[in-house]
Design a protein around this motif. Structure first.
Motif, PDB file in Angstrom:
ATOM      1  N   ILE A  24       0.119   3.710  -1.416  1.00 38.45           N
ATOM      2  CA  ILE A  24      -0.267   4.083  -0.052  1.00 38.45           C
ATOM      3  C   ILE A  24      -1.225   5.279  -0.099  1.00 38.45           C
ATOM      4  O   ILE A  24      -2.224   5.325   0.613  1.00 38.45           O
ATOM      5  CB  ILE A  24       0.983   4.428   0.792  1.00 38.45           C
ATOM      6  CG1 ILE A  24       1.819   3.170   1.038  1.00 38.45           C
ATOM      7  CG2 ILE A  24       0.580   5.048   2.130  1.00 38.45           C
ATOM      8  CD1 ILE A  24       3.212   3.474   1.531  1.00 38.45           C
ATOM      9  N   PHE A  25      -0.918   6.238  -0.977  1.00 37.55           N
ATOM     10  CA  PHE A  25      -1.783   7.417  -1.073  1.00 37.55           C
ATOM     11  C   PHE A  25      -3.119   7.081  -1.731  1.00 37.55           C
ATOM     12  O   PHE A  25      -4.159   7.593  -1.319  1.00 37.55           O
ATOM     13  CB  PHE A  25      -1.052   8.551  -1.810  1.00 37.55           C
ATOM     14  CG  PHE A  25      -0.035   9.228  -0.929  1.00 37.55           C
ATOM     15  CD1 PHE A  25      -0.407  10.265  -0.089  1.00 37.55           C
ATOM     16  CD2 PHE A  25       1.279   8.794  -0.888  1.00 37.55           C
ATOM     17  CE1 PHE A  25       0.517  10.857   0.760  1.00 37.55           C
ATOM     18  CE2 PHE A  25       2.212   9.380  -0.045  1.00 37.55           C
ATOM     19  CZ  PHE A  25       1.831  10.413   0.781  1.00 37.55           C
ATOM     20  N   ILE A  26      -3.094   6.196  -2.734  1.00 36.21           N
ATOM     21  CA  ILE A  26      -4.359   5.760  -3.349  1.00 36.21           C
ATOM     22  C   ILE A  26      -5.205   5.027  -2.316  1.00 36.21           C
ATOM     23  O   ILE A  26      -6.398   5.284  -2.158  1.00 36.21           O
ATOM     24  CB  ILE A  26      -4.072   4.852  -4.569  1.00 36.21           C
ATOM     25  CG1 ILE A  26      -3.468   5.683  -5.700  1.00 36.21           C
ATOM     26  CG2 ILE A  26      -5.347   4.150  -5.039  1.00 36.21           C
ATOM     27  CD1 ILE A  26      -3.115   4.875  -6.940  1.00 36.21           C
ATOM     28  N   TYR A  62      -9.518   5.054  -1.494  1.00 33.19           N
ATOM     29  CA  TYR A  62     -10.354   3.975  -0.954  1.00 33.19           C
ATOM     30  C   TYR A  62     -10.843   4.269   0.474  1.00 33.19           C
ATOM     31  O   TYR A  62     -12.046   4.318   0.721  1.00 33.19           O
ATOM     32  CB  TYR A  62      -9.592   2.651  -0.968  1.00 33.19           C
ATOM     33  CG  TYR A  62      -9.358   2.112  -2.346  1.00 33.19           C
ATOM     34  CD1 TYR A  62     -10.417   1.630  -3.131  1.00 33.19           C
ATOM     35  CD2 TYR A  62      -8.080   2.062  -2.898  1.00 33.19           C
ATOM     36  CE1 TYR A  62     -10.216   1.149  -4.396  1.00 33.19           C
ATOM     37  CE2 TYR A  62      -7.865   1.562  -4.176  1.00 33.19           C
ATOM     38  CZ  TYR A  62      -8.939   1.100  -4.914  1.00 33.19           C
ATOM     39  OH  TYR A  62      -8.719   0.601  -6.164  1.00 33.19           O
ATOM     40  N   LEU A  63      -9.915   4.414   1.420  1.00 30.69           N
ATOM     41  CA  LEU A  63     -10.347   4.552   2.815  1.00 30.69           C
ATOM     42  C   LEU A  63     -11.176   5.824   3.014  1.00 30.69           C
ATOM     43  O   LEU A  63     -12.211   5.795   3.678  1.00 30.69           O
ATOM     44  CB  LEU A  63      -9.140   4.540   3.752  1.00 30.69           C
ATOM     45  CG  LEU A  63      -8.446   3.183   3.892  1.00 30.69           C
ATOM     46  CD1 LEU A  63      -7.285   3.275   4.865  1.00 30.69           C
ATOM     47  CD2 LEU A  63      -9.423   2.111   4.345  1.00 30.69           C
ATOM     48  N   LYS A  64     -10.753   6.920   2.394  1.00 31.12           N
ATOM     49  CA  LYS A  64     -11.535   8.152   2.502  1.00 31.12           C
ATOM     50  C   LYS A  64     -12.920   7.939   1.877  1.00 31.12           C
ATOM     51  O   LYS A  64     -13.921   8.395   2.424  1.00 31.12           O
ATOM     52  CB  LYS A  64     -10.794   9.292   1.800  1.00 31.12           C
ATOM     53  CG  LYS A  64     -11.516  10.622   1.854  1.00 31.12           C
ATOM     54  CD  LYS A  64     -10.601  11.721   1.338  1.00 31.12           C
ATOM     55  CE  LYS A  64     -11.337  13.038   1.175  1.00 31.12           C
ATOM     56  NZ  LYS A  64     -11.995  13.147  -0.139  1.00 31.12           N
ATOM     57  N   THR A  71      -6.943   7.359 -12.595  1.00 35.64           N
ATOM     58  CA  THR A  71      -5.901   7.378 -11.558  1.00 35.64           C
ATOM     59  C   THR A  71      -5.416   5.964 -11.254  1.00 35.64           C
ATOM     60  O   THR A  71      -4.210   5.685 -11.252  1.00 35.64           O
ATOM     61  CB  THR A  71      -6.438   8.029 -10.269  1.00 35.64           C
ATOM     62  OG1 THR A  71      -7.024   9.285 -10.611  1.00 35.64           O
ATOM     63  CG2 THR A  71      -5.334   8.254  -9.260  1.00 35.64           C
ATOM     64  N   LEU A  72      -6.368   5.044 -11.002  1.00 34.29           N
ATOM     65  CA  LEU A  72      -5.976   3.663 -10.716  1.00 34.29           C
ATOM     66  C   LEU A  72      -5.252   3.062 -11.911  1.00 34.29           C
ATOM     67  O   LEU A  72      -4.260   2.340 -11.763  1.00 34.29           O
ATOM     68  CB  LEU A  72      -7.212   2.809 -10.394  1.00 34.29           C
ATOM     69  CG  LEU A  72      -7.998   3.169  -9.143  1.00 34.29           C
ATOM     70  CD1 LEU A  72      -9.183   2.221  -8.994  1.00 34.29           C
ATOM     71  CD2 LEU A  72      -7.113   3.108  -7.916  1.00 34.29           C
TER      72      LEU A  72
END
Lengths: 198, 93
Positions: A186-188, A193-195, A136-137
């Motif tokens: 923003i979604f990544i 990351y944050l999740k 994904t990244l």
């Protein structure tokens, strides 16, 4: 070629308007591409095998720097398009150059991040989680890399040919692409990351 | 010099930074999964909308309707793909 002077340069011919609409439709397809990657990520994020989890390998600092670099570059290319509409070629080229530099900075941090992952034992083959994470990244990173070259070639054309309906149209379409990459980031940033670090 | 920095776009940028900071609360404070996800969903989608409307000039021409239809369709397919997958593969329904 019928030129409508009431519209900004990048829309001024029918062909130009159609190209912009066509690019929006392409972006719709890109939304779906990244949706499949996110779907796969959410399915596999807890399939760790013997590998590390997201919380163990994610580092807030590089992620935050990447976010700020991309967010700023997206703002700056917006200023570039604004300058283009004012017919200010010099300012536009400066803004586009800054955009590409920020993009290159983003990519530098992402490469650092990937090296870090390999060092802590999170490679493409480690687990289902690390495989989908890097895929994904990597897909996003590849888009940014492609965008850097695309933007560079557009800058060269603007320098050579000046602001014409054709080059303005190309620049505007490139700006759509660049903003879109920021949206995906923003979604990544939020849901990978944050999740993952929550 | 000022004409190169339109207020609308500067405000858009400031708002994106604020939303990023709000999203970071999820990391720096101790939140439940539910409230954390609510915050992230809100900040992410508002930021995406901001980019599309302020920076991508989606609503400026006669193609406005086609462009928004296309975006909504893309988002619909994205949500169906993601939540459909979650339903079957993760939530076991």
């Amino acid at each position: 070629m019928k030129v409508d002077n009431s519209l900004p340069l990048e829309y001024s011919t029918e062909e130009n308007s159609l190209k912009i609409l066509g690019f929006w439709i392409f972006l719709g397809a890109e939304i779906m591409l990244f949706a499949t990657l996110f779907a796969a990520y959410f399915t596999l994020e807890n399939r760790l095998g013997n590998g590390p989890s997201g919380a163990e390998i994610f580092e807030i600092t590089p992620v935050l720097v990447e976010t700020l670099l991309l967010l700023t570059s997206s703002f700056v290319i917006g200023l570039g398009i604004h300058a283009m509409r004012l017919g200010n070629k010099k300012a536009m080229m400066i803004f586009f150059s800054i955009t590409l530099l920020l993009g290159a900075g983003f990519l530098g941090f992402e490469i650092y991040e990937f090296i870090h992952y390999v060092h802590v034992g999170a490679t493409l083959q480690t687990s289902a989680f690390t495989a989908i994470l890097l895929t994904t990244l990597g897909t996003h990173g590849l888009h940014v890399t492609f965008g850097l070259f695309w933007g560079l070639f557009i800058l060269i054309q603007i320098k050579k040919r000046g602001l014409t309906p054709e080059t303005a149209n190309k620049s505007f379409i490139f700006s759509l692409y660049w903003h879109f990459l920021d949206i995906i980031w923003i979604f990544i940033f939020s849901f990978i990351y944050l999740k993952g670090m929550m | 010099m000022n004409e190169l920095f339109p207020l609308k776009q500067v405000m858009g940028f400031v708002l994106s930074l604020v939303l990023t900071a709000v999203a970071l609360l999820v990391y720096f404070t101790d939140m439940s999964l539910l409230s954390g996800m609510t915050v992230l969903l809100l900040t992410a989608f508002i930021q995406a909308g901001l980019q599309i409307v302020v920076f991508m000039h989606a609503g400026e021409t006669n193609d406005k309707k086609s462009i928004y239809t296309n975006i909504y369709y893309g988002i619909l397919i994205a949500l169906v793909t993601i939540f459909g997958t979650l339903l079957v593969m993760v939530w076991d329904m």
